[in-house]
Design an enzyme around this catalytic site. Structure first.
Site, short mmCIF file in Angstrom:
data_model
loop_
_atom_site.label_atom_id
_atom_site.label_comp_id
_atom_site.label_asym_id
_atom_site.label_seq_id
_atom_site.Cartn_x
_atom_site.Cartn_y
_atom_site.Cartn_z
N LYS A 236 -6.52 0.39 -37.00
CA LYS A 236 -7.58 -0.63 -36.95
C LYS A 236 -7.06 -1.96 -36.40
O LYS A 236 -7.76 -2.63 -35.63
CB LYS A 236 -8.19 -0.85 -38.35
CG LYS A 236 -9.06 0.31 -38.81
CD LYS A 236 -10.46 0.25 -38.22
CE LYS A 236 -11.22 1.56 -38.22
NZ LYS A 236 -11.32 2.19 -39.53
N LYS B 264 -9.94 13.20 -31.80
CA LYS B 264 -11.09 13.66 -32.59
C LYS B 264 -12.41 13.06 -32.12
O LYS B 264 -12.43 12.01 -31.46
CB LYS B 264 -10.85 13.34 -34.06
CG LYS B 264 -10.81 11.87 -34.35
CD LYS B 264 -10.99 11.58 -35.83
CE LYS B 264 -11.08 10.08 -36.05
NZ LYS B 264 -11.60 9.67 -37.31
N LYS C 19 -17.04 7.85 -33.70
CA LYS C 19 -17.92 6.80 -33.20
C LYS C 19 -17.16 5.75 -32.41
O LYS C 19 -17.63 5.25 -31.39
CB LYS C 19 -18.61 6.10 -34.38
CG LYS C 19 -19.63 6.96 -35.06
CD LYS C 19 -20.13 6.33 -36.35
CE LYS C 19 -19.32 6.77 -37.56
NZ LYS C 19 -20.08 7.07 -38.76
#
Ligand code: TYM
Length: 331
Positions: free
Chosen positions: A111, A194, A197
């Site tokens: 992140k 993967k 979003k």
């Protein structure tokens, strides 16, 4: 009966990764366990601090939970922010969560790379809030995809640490769960990792995507120039398409294309067409229900209200007991 908790962040539409990694298990588990499934709107603020339409995103997940087959008569469905006891437990757990271990979490590292301008404390303590979500109902089973495995390990650390500090066995250990005994990672269409979003809209197939959109996205998926020797290993982008086929298509279809690949006769256009059609079939019943339920505001209101009451009953009992264990007393 064992208790189950899981949640999904309200940052957009649900996709096949969410469905096969988590929701399919929710739907099965609701018949066998005491289940709590929530919409993680507090967690969504760590990456989207000022979402334009917070309520709309929460509603989207609620609608899609119901459309996918979660039954509010069997499982408790609720919105995370409707249960303030979770935030209280998060605060207590934060006192015993250490900077070093939080900084080492892979999702935190990912992140801060993705949003270097917003490295907020909520991102750092994301796993603590997640632990609070789970242990507030003293759950033991948590249906999630492979990407959440480390978070579950941290949840066990925080639960065990609480028990040790206060010298009791109040919180049981929660474990990641999948019916197949193996946690799942559904690949995306971009030929890399993967389905997710944050990887961009063209990487995901949403449960609400129309057949036309699904066809378009799948046809654009990354491929190579084709195998040149028999039985050669598949490069990652091709393996991803086969992995997707493995979840949405029949075993015969998979075998058929695998055989063509192994004999160097495969035409990727044919494989993609088949894959898109099988995705359309797999999502059709959910897509129809999404449209239906989305219109029914009074039903949605009733489900969320009923869920909040049931979730708060369980959560407030835990908070009462936790306060007592820590030593808070009223005058
Ligand atoms: P989130 O919102 O990213 O994803 C929701 C669920 O979908 C699974 N998932 C996948 N599984 C397999 N393949 C994929 N490509 C894929 N993409 C997503 C995730 O593993 C997850 O199970 N931190 C959580 C939300 C959360 C939570 C919790 C979950 C908050 N509190 C307590 C369980 C218990 C998250 O961000 O999931």
């Amino acid at each position: 009966m064992e208790t189950v908790v899981s949640g999904i962040r309200s940052t957009g539409k649900l996709h096949l990764g969410n469905y096969y990694g988590a929701i399919q298990n929710f739907v099965k588990m609701q018949h066998q366990y005491n289940c709590y499934f929530f919409i993680a709107d507090l967690h969504s603020l760590t990456t989207h601090p000022t979402p334009g339409d917070l309520h709309g995103h929460v509603k989207q997940v609620l609608v899609e939970y119901l459309a996918a087959g979660i039954d509010p008569e069997k499982a408790t469905i609720y919105v995370q922010s409707d249960v303030p006891e979770v935030a209280e437990l998060y605060l207590y757990l934060n006192m015993n969560a250490y900077l070093g271990e939080l900084e080492r979490s892979t999702s935190f590292k990912d992140k801060i790379r993705a949003q270097p301008d917003n490295v907020n404390a909520g991102l750092l303590t994301y796993p603590v809030l997640m632990a609070a979500d789970i242990i507030i109902h003293r759950a033991t089973k948590v249906p999630v995809g492979k990407d959440q495995e480390q978070h579950l390990e941290m949840a066990r650390t925080f639960a065990n640490r609480f028990n040790r500090l206060y010298n009791n066995e109040y919180f049981p250990e929660p474990y990641a769960f999948n019916f197949s005994d193996k946690l799942v990672k559904i690949p995306g269409l971009d030929g890399k990792g993967k389905m997710g979003k944050s990887e961009g809209e063209s990487n995901v197939v949403n449960l609400s995507d129309s057949p036309e959109v699904i066809r378009k996205k799948v046809m654009r998926a990354v491929t190579d120039s084709g195998p040149t020797t028999e039985n050669q290993e598949k490069p990652v982008e091709i393996q991803n398409l086969f992995d997707l086929m493995n979840v949405v298509s029949s075993a015969d279809t998979y075998e058929h294309f695998d055989q063509l690949y192994n004999t160097c006769q495969i035409r990727y256009g044919d494989l993609k067409k088949q894959l898109a059609e099988d995705m359309i079939i797999a999502t059709a019943p959910i897509r129809e229900k999404i449209k239906e339920i989305d219109q029914d505001s009074s039903y949605l209101r009733q489900v969320a209200k009923h869920g909040a009451i049931k979730a708060r009953e369980s959560a407030s009992k835990t908070i009462r007991e936790v306060r007592e264990i820590i030593g808070f007393r009223s005058f």
